[in-house]
Scaffold this motif. Structure first.
Motif, PDB file in Angstrom:
ATOM      1  N   ILE A 230      -4.336 -13.420  -4.957  1.00 39.99           N
ATOM      2  CA  ILE A 230      -4.905 -14.349  -4.673  1.00 39.99           C
ATOM      3  C   ILE A 230      -5.678 -14.335  -5.043  1.00 39.99           C
ATOM      4  O   ILE A 230      -6.539 -15.054  -5.847  1.00 39.99           O
ATOM      5  CB  ILE A 230      -3.904 -15.460  -3.633  1.00 39.99           C
ATOM      6  CG1 ILE A 230      -2.427 -15.583  -3.144  1.00 39.99           C
ATOM      7  CG2 ILE A 230      -5.297 -16.709  -3.724  1.00 39.99           C
ATOM      8  CD1 ILE A 230      -3.039 -16.764  -1.359  1.00 39.99           C
ATOM      9  N   THR A 234      -6.903 -15.653  -9.205  1.00 34.19           N
ATOM     10  CA  THR A 234      -7.653 -16.619  -9.092  1.00 34.19           C
ATOM     11  C   THR A 234      -8.731 -17.066  -9.661  1.00 34.19           C
ATOM     12  O   THR A 234      -9.628 -16.851  -9.460  1.00 34.19           O
ATOM     13  CB  THR A 234      -7.780 -17.637  -7.628  1.00 34.19           C
ATOM     14  OG1 THR A 234      -6.119 -16.943  -7.007  1.00 34.19           O
ATOM     15  CG2 THR A 234      -7.718 -18.723  -7.966  1.00 34.19           C
ATOM     16  N   GLN A 253       0.586 -22.699  -8.492  1.00 35.65           N
ATOM     17  CA  GLN A 253      -0.655 -23.262  -8.346  1.00 35.65           C
ATOM     18  C   GLN A 253      -0.918 -23.372  -9.492  1.00 35.65           C
ATOM     19  O   GLN A 253      -1.145 -21.784  -9.858  1.00 35.65           O
ATOM     20  CB  GLN A 253      -1.615 -21.965  -7.121  1.00 35.65           C
ATOM     21  CG  GLN A 253      -3.342 -22.085  -7.830  1.00 35.65           C
ATOM     22  CD  GLN A 253      -4.108 -21.359  -7.161  1.00 35.65           C
ATOM     23  OE1 GLN A 253      -4.112 -21.096  -6.188  1.00 35.65           O
ATOM     24  NE2 GLN A 253      -4.426 -19.998  -7.323  1.00 35.65           N
ATOM     25  N   PRO A 255      -4.407 -22.529 -12.929  1.00 36.93           N
ATOM     26  CA  PRO A 255      -5.371 -21.745 -13.231  1.00 36.93           C
ATOM     27  C   PRO A 255      -6.506 -22.632 -12.327  1.00 36.93           C
ATOM     28  O   PRO A 255      -6.302 -23.995 -12.588  1.00 36.93           O
ATOM     29  CB  PRO A 255      -5.421 -21.260 -13.961  1.00 36.93           C
ATOM     30  CG  PRO A 255      -4.263 -21.196 -14.838  1.00 36.93           C
ATOM     31  CD  PRO A 255      -3.373 -22.179 -13.785  1.00 36.93           C
ATOM     32  N   THR A 317     -15.760 -20.782  -6.546  1.00 30.73           N
ATOM     33  CA  THR A 317     -15.296 -19.453  -6.911  1.00 30.73           C
ATOM     34  C   THR A 317     -17.242 -18.572  -7.180  1.00 30.73           C
ATOM     35  O   THR A 317     -17.990 -18.779  -6.624  1.00 30.73           O
ATOM     36  CB  THR A 317     -15.082 -19.657  -8.659  1.00 30.73           C
ATOM     37  OG1 THR A 317     -15.991 -20.074  -9.501  1.00 30.73           O
ATOM     38  CG2 THR A 317     -13.323 -20.433  -8.393  1.00 30.73           C
TER      39      THR A 317
END
Length: 563
Positions: A230, A234, A253, A255, A317
């Protein structure tokens, strides 16, 4: 004008129905620091009718604005409900800064699940979108410290229709557009869905299957493998779909959404926020959370620090986006016109204030490297960006705005970015002027092994920064100091490491720090994975973890009782 939160406000606008209704665990504060207000204003700017139901306690509250034309958006609020409701010793918190009156009596445990259940009782066929920090970090199977077990995805547990993870502007707008035009909402970047069959998957994505829920709930090595996949896969610039089997279904999930551009971020923060608590909630008592952000500015989003215990990299992020100077200065002008403004901008920053302006050609065009940007040392690409100087220049421009007397940095900063800069002394000298008495830093620990597991810079670097800052302040005739924040009970810390931290503080700080917290294993972080598995999932090395609550409390007392 506030967004409607009561039926009377709907009538005043002459609206019969709303397109989207957000349900949140926070009081309604119309300020961009509150995720629901930010998303609601964003959708409003795109032509949608949006309302907010804050801190519902019954299905009657849910019925207050009727059934939305498109969807309900559900979040626990700015804070994970379990973190908001319990201390690191699992004791019930008495206060809540996001609740009127400051009393912790409105946000239920596992708020996202509770709110979805309330909505289903009244509007069984309404489409429900969940998001925010609580949902985002529980999107796959995850270790839950409060129940001491691995739980399924919150999407499965809540029975919501779709989950938006990360910063949700792009995904939430795409969901609204598709629903409005009668299209399917499957396949949207930045979302998680569940499927009973794996058919019709997009062909332009690589598909990676994670260890199943059954595997990760029974095998800690499988859990560690899941975490690393993950964490590494990700990324908006890696076109990878992650899926995980949970019982007979698959949690899938897509992107992440691409980060907003500078122009998009500029527009978002200049939307017509009231920057106040909605009168309906203000009448119930003071909401303390607004006081710390009312006269603050968000200058940057995202963080490439990647601290092991922090959720920011998994939510916002590592892709850092900075607002333009013009946009920031325009927002400052808006604040100076508020009657409550007394001349002080209390903060200009973000997750890490002095990441403002930093660029990385690799991360922005290809993908996040598998090596870390700042650990064990600052990457050369980051060094060459050298934007801590740009941040100082921004602060000076903010202070030049009429009616602004003081500008302070209240957000966290990374002192290693400054210490690695060619303009180190200049930046520190200027930073002294933008500090209100105490500059808050988070060295987090002092023992080299614990810092390595935390992915934090050395204690020696912290001491050198502290020495330089305080000596420059003294030379300028200013009595200003660096205050350290520390975590005890983190994986890797035993009695020996705790004594090391205690001796370090006694020798180098000269005071008993009050900013000591016990590590809380929150879903989705590397530190929580190490806490649960007792291994570093990237190296497979065994890690000592103190799980006895009495010992974790003792670690804290050892520091607070320092003599």
């Amino acid at each position: 004008m506030f967004l409607p939160t009561t039926f009377e406000e709907l009538e005043r606008r002459k609206w019969n129905t709303l397109d989207v209704i957000f349900v949140t665990g926070d009081a309604y504060v119309d300020h961009p620091s509150f995720g629901v207000s930010l998303l609601a204003r964003f959708l409003e700017s795109k032509g949608y009718k949006v309302g907010i139901i804050a801190q519902p306690t019954s299905v009657d509250d849910i019925k207050r604005l009727g059934k939305p034309n498109l969807f309900f958006g559900v979040t626990s609020g700015n804070v994970d409900s379990m973190v908001a409701n319990y201390t690191a010793s699992k004791k019930k918190r008495k206060s809540d800064d996001y609740t009127p009156g400051g009393i912790n009596n409105k946000r239920p445990d596992r708020a996202v699940i509770q709110y979805v259940n309330m909505i289903r009782q009244v509007y069984k066929d309404s489409l429900i979108v969940i998001g925010g920090i609580e949902a985002s970090l529980r999107r796959f199977a995850h270790y839950d410290w409060w129940s001491d077990k691995v739980r399924k995805s919150i999407l499965v547990d809540s029975k919501a229709d779709i989950l938006v993870y990360g910063m949700g502007e792009r995904a939430i707008l795409e969901i609204a557009k598709r629903l409005e035009s009668g299209q399917n909402i499957d396949g949207i970047r930045g979302t998680v869905v569940w499927k009973s069959k794996l058919d019709n998957l997009p062909e332009n994505f690589e598909v990676v299957e994670l260890p199943s829920y059954d595997e990760v709930s029974q095998d800690k090595d499988a859990y560690g493998k899941m975490y690393t996949q993950i964490a590494l896969l990700t990324d908006p610039f890696k076109n990878i779909i992650l899926l995980q089997k949970q019982d007979t279904r698959y949690v899938l999930q897509y992107p992440p959404a691409y980060p907003l551009t500078t122009n998009e971020l500029d527009e978002l923060y200049l939307l017509p926020y009231e920057r106040r608590v909605h009168p309906y909630y203000e009448s119930q008592g003071k909401v303390k959370a607004i006081e710390t952000v009312r006269f603050s500015i968000t200058a940057v989003r995202g963080c490439f620090g990647n601290c092991s215990f922090c959720a920011i990299a998994h939510h916002q992020t590592t892709h850092v986006v900075s607002r333009s100077e013009d946009s920031i200065l325009e927002e400052v002008k808006i604040l100076t016109k508020m009657p409550e403004f007394r001349g002080t901008i209390v903060d200009v920053g973000g997750p890490t204030a002095n990441m403002y302006g930093y660029r990385c050609s690799v991360r922005e065009t290809k993908r996040q490297c598998e090596k870390h940007c700042m650990h064990p040392k600052v990457c050369n690409i980051v060094k060459k960006s050298n934007s801590s100087k740009a941040f100082i220049e921004l602060l000076e421009k903010v202070k030049s705005i009429p009616r602004v007397k003081n500008v302070f940095v209240g957000s966290g900063i990374r002192h290693d970015l400054i210490m690695e800069s060619d303009d180190r002394d200049y930046i520190i000298e200027k930073l002294v002027d933008f500090t209100s008495g105490q500059l808050k830093l988070a060295p987090e620990h002092a023992h080299p092994y614990v810092l390595k597991l935390m992915r934090k810079p050395s204690a020696e670097m912290f001491i050198e920064f502290k020495r330089l800052f305080e000596s420059i302040a003294k030379r300028k005739g200013q009595e200003k100091y660096v205050i350290g924040y520390f975590i005890v009970g983190h994986p890797g810390e035993g009695e020996r490491e705790n004594r090391f931290l205690r001796d370090f503080i006694k020798k180098h700080l000269g005071y008993i720090p009050q900013q000591i917290q016990i590590f809380t294993p929150t879903p989705g972080t590397l530190s929580t994975t190490m806490y649960y598995t007792e291994k570093d999932p990237f190296t497979n090395e065994k890690v000592f973890v103190e799980k006895r609550e009495k010992m974790r409390e003792k670690f804290k007392e050892n520091i607070l009782n320092l003599r």
